[in-house]
Design a protein around this motif. Structure first.
Motif, PDB file in Angstrom:
ATOM      1  N   LYS A  76       0.334 -24.681  23.702  1.00 51.01           N
ATOM      2  CA  LYS A  76      -0.852 -24.944  22.901  1.00 51.01           C
ATOM      3  C   LYS A  76      -0.742 -26.330  22.264  1.00 51.01           C
ATOM      4  CE  LYS A  76      -2.777 -21.495  20.668  1.00 51.01           C
ATOM      5  NZ  LYS A  76      -3.924 -21.204  21.500  1.00 51.01           N
ATOM      6  N   TYR A  77      -1.837 -26.758  21.659  1.00 55.42           N
ATOM      7  CA  TYR A  77      -1.886 -28.091  21.043  1.00 55.42           C
ATOM      8  C   TYR A  77      -1.263 -28.060  19.654  1.00 55.42           C
ATOM      9  CZ  TYR A  77      -3.677 -32.533  19.368  1.00 55.42           C
ATOM     10  OH  TYR A  77      -3.780 -33.801  18.865  1.00 55.42           O
ATOM     11  N   ASP A  78      -0.390 -29.008  19.393  1.00 54.88           N
ATOM     12  CA  ASP A  78       0.216 -29.179  18.074  1.00 54.88           C
ATOM     13  C   ASP A  78      -0.386 -30.440  17.453  1.00 54.88           C
ATOM     14  OD1 ASP A  78       1.779 -29.592  15.836  1.00 54.88           O
ATOM     15  OD2 ASP A  78       3.658 -29.130  16.856  1.00 54.88           O
ATOM     16  N   PRO A  79      -1.255 -30.294  16.433  1.00 50.83           N
ATOM     17  CA  PRO A  79      -1.898 -31.471  15.850  1.00 50.83           C
ATOM     18  C   PRO A  79      -0.941 -32.384  15.096  1.00 50.83           C
ATOM     19  CG  PRO A  79      -2.512 -29.509  14.643  1.00 50.83           C
ATOM     20  CD  PRO A  79      -1.723 -29.063  15.828  1.00 50.83           C
ATOM     21  N   VAL A  80       0.189 -31.869  14.655  1.00 52.34           N
ATOM     22  CA  VAL A  80       1.156 -32.710  13.958  1.00 52.34           C
ATOM     23  C   VAL A  80       1.852 -33.639  14.958  1.00 52.34           C
ATOM     24  CG1 VAL A  80       3.209 -32.714  12.492  1.00 52.34           C
ATOM     25  CG2 VAL A  80       1.475 -30.945  12.191  1.00 52.34           C
ATOM     26  N   ALA A  81       2.261 -33.066  16.101  1.00 52.26           N
ATOM     27  CA  ALA A  81       2.903 -33.866  17.146  1.00 52.26           C
ATOM     28  C   ALA A  81       1.869 -34.589  18.010  1.00 52.26           C
ATOM     29  CB  ALA A  81       3.768 -32.973  18.023  1.00 52.26           C
ATOM     30  N   ARG A  82       0.613 -34.170  17.918  1.00 58.13           N
ATOM     31  CA  ARG A  82      -0.518 -34.736  18.660  1.00 58.13           C
ATOM     32  C   ARG A  82      -0.320 -34.656  20.174  1.00 58.13           C
ATOM     33  NH1 ARG A  82      -1.480 -40.120  15.352  1.00 58.13           N
ATOM     34  NH2 ARG A  82      -1.299 -40.919  17.435  1.00 58.13           N
ATOM     35  N   ARG A  83       0.181 -33.496  20.625  1.00 57.32           N
ATOM     36  CA  ARG A  83       0.323 -33.240  22.054  1.00 57.32           C
ATOM     37  C   ARG A  83       0.480 -31.740  22.278  1.00 57.32           C
ATOM     38  NH1 ARG A  83       6.094 -33.084  23.405  1.00 57.32           N
ATOM     39  NH2 ARG A  83       7.205 -33.403  21.473  1.00 57.32           N
ATOM     40  N   HIS A  84       0.414 -31.307  23.527  1.00 55.36           N
ATOM     41  CA  HIS A  84       0.615 -29.903  23.857  1.00 55.36           C
ATOM     42  C   HIS A  84       2.113 -29.620  23.954  1.00 55.36           C
ATOM     43  CE1 HIS A  84      -3.644 -29.955  24.900  1.00 55.36           C
ATOM     44  NE2 HIS A  84      -3.590 -28.649  24.814  1.00 55.36           N
ATOM     45  N   THR A  87       7.804 -29.239  14.290  1.00 56.78           N
ATOM     46  CA  THR A  87       6.878 -29.711  13.263  1.00 56.78           C
ATOM     47  C   THR A  87       6.582 -28.649  12.219  1.00 56.78           C
ATOM     48  OG1 THR A  87       4.984 -29.037  14.588  1.00 56.78           O
ATOM     49  CG2 THR A  87       5.765 -31.296  14.870  1.00 56.78           C
ATOM     50  N   GLY A  88       6.850 -27.380  12.534  1.00 59.73           N
ATOM     51  CA  GLY A  88       6.565 -26.305  11.598  1.00 59.73           C
ATOM     52  C   GLY A  88       5.154 -25.772  11.694  1.00 59.73           C
ATOM     53  N   TYR A  89       4.355 -26.278  12.632  1.00 64.93           N
ATOM     54  CA  TYR A  89       2.972 -25.820  12.788  1.00 64.93           C
ATOM     55  C   TYR A  89       2.960 -24.449  13.449  1.00 64.93           C
ATOM     56  CZ  TYR A  89      -2.023 -26.095  13.516  1.00 64.93           C
ATOM     57  OH  TYR A  89      -3.371 -25.860  13.470  1.00 64.93           O
ATOM     58  N   THR A  90       2.069 -23.557  12.982  1.00 68.05           N
ATOM     59  CA  THR A  90       2.008 -22.198  13.527  1.00 68.05           C
ATOM     60  C   THR A  90       0.585 -21.811  13.900  1.00 68.05           C
ATOM     61  OG1 THR A  90       1.745 -21.224  11.341  1.00 68.05           O
ATOM     62  CG2 THR A  90       3.985 -21.379  12.184  1.00 68.05           C
ATOM     63  N   TYR A  91       0.479 -20.923  14.868  1.00 68.10           N
ATOM     64  CA  TYR A  91      -0.756 -20.236  15.216  1.00 68.10           C
ATOM     65  C   TYR A  91      -0.531 -18.763  14.953  1.00 68.10           C
ATOM     66  CZ  TYR A  91      -2.884 -24.099  17.871  1.00 68.10           C
ATOM     67  OH  TYR A  91      -3.466 -25.271  18.240  1.00 68.10           O
ATOM     68  N   VAL A  92      -1.610 -18.028  14.654  1.00 67.93           N
ATOM     69  CA  VAL A  92      -1.531 -16.585  14.484  1.00 67.93           C
ATOM     70  C   VAL A  92      -2.429 -15.952  15.533  1.00 67.93           C
ATOM     71  CG1 VAL A  92      -1.963 -14.656  12.933  1.00 67.93           C
ATOM     72  CG2 VAL A  92      -1.076 -16.779  12.035  1.00 67.93           C
ATOM     73  N   THR A  93      -1.890 -14.962  16.254  1.00 69.98           N
ATOM     74  CA  THR A  93      -2.653 -14.294  17.306  1.00 69.98           C
ATOM     75  C   THR A  93      -2.219 -12.841  17.399  1.00 69.98           C
ATOM     76  OG1 THR A  93      -3.320 -14.460  19.619  1.00 69.98           O
ATOM     77  CG2 THR A  93      -1.023 -14.915  19.142  1.00 69.98           C
ATOM     78  N   ARG A  94      -2.849 -12.090  18.277  1.00 70.48           N
ATOM     79  CA  ARG A  94      -2.462 -10.706  18.543  1.00 70.48           C
ATOM     80  C   ARG A  94      -1.966 -10.612  19.967  1.00 70.48           C
ATOM     81  NH1 ARG A  94      -3.984  -6.808  15.225  1.00 70.48           N
ATOM     82  NH2 ARG A  94      -5.270  -7.385  13.476  1.00 70.48           N
ATOM     83  N   LYS A  95      -1.081  -9.658  20.212  1.00 73.02           N
ATOM     84  CA  LYS A  95      -0.609  -9.447  21.570  1.00 73.02           C
ATOM     85  C   LYS A  95      -0.547  -7.960  21.868  1.00 73.02           C
ATOM     86  CE  LYS A  95       4.374  -8.990  21.395  1.00 73.02           C
ATOM     87  NZ  LYS A  95       5.599  -9.469  22.009  1.00 73.02           N
ATOM     88  N   ASN A  96      -0.629  -7.645  23.144  1.00 75.07           N
ATOM     89  CA  ASN A  96      -0.534  -6.257  23.590  1.00 75.07           C
ATOM     90  C   ASN A  96       0.934  -5.965  23.873  1.00 75.07           C
ATOM     91  OD1 ASN A  96      -0.604  -3.829  25.000  1.00 75.07           O
ATOM     92  ND2 ASN A  96      -2.589  -4.276  25.889  1.00 75.07           N
ATOM     93  N   ARG A  97       1.539  -5.070  23.104  1.00 70.18           N
ATOM     94  CA  ARG A  97       2.957  -4.757  23.272  1.00 70.18           C
ATOM     95  C   ARG A  97       3.250  -4.089  24.597  1.00 70.18           C
ATOM     96  NH1 ARG A  97       4.966  -2.658  17.629  1.00 70.18           N
ATOM     97  NH2 ARG A  97       5.385  -4.685  16.783  1.00 70.18           N
TER      98      ARG A  97
END
Length: 54
Positions: free
Chosen positions: A39-47, A18-28
């Motif tokens: 995670k939830y994708d609101p475009v696809a309306r499912r996890h 769908t092209g939907y993205t989240y932005v987060t931080r991670k510990n390398r």
């Protein structure tokens, strides 16, 4: 004050295509490989799986 590169900002893109993205931080130190989170994708309306982009 500069940001620490131990916890960089990463973009998580939906694997549903769908092209939907989240932005987060991670510990390398704890997660050196690419992250995959369910995670939830609101475009696809499912996890769906979201994979880290570089």
């Amino acid at each position: 004050m500069a940001r620490n590169e131990l916890r960089p900002v990463v973009k998580l893109r939906s694997m549903a295509g769908t092209g939907y993205t989240y932005v987060t931080r991670k510990n390398r130190r704890n997660d050196p490989d690419r992250m995959i989170l369910r995670k939830y994708d609101p475009v696809a309306r499912r996890h769906v799986d979201f994979r880290e982009e570089r």
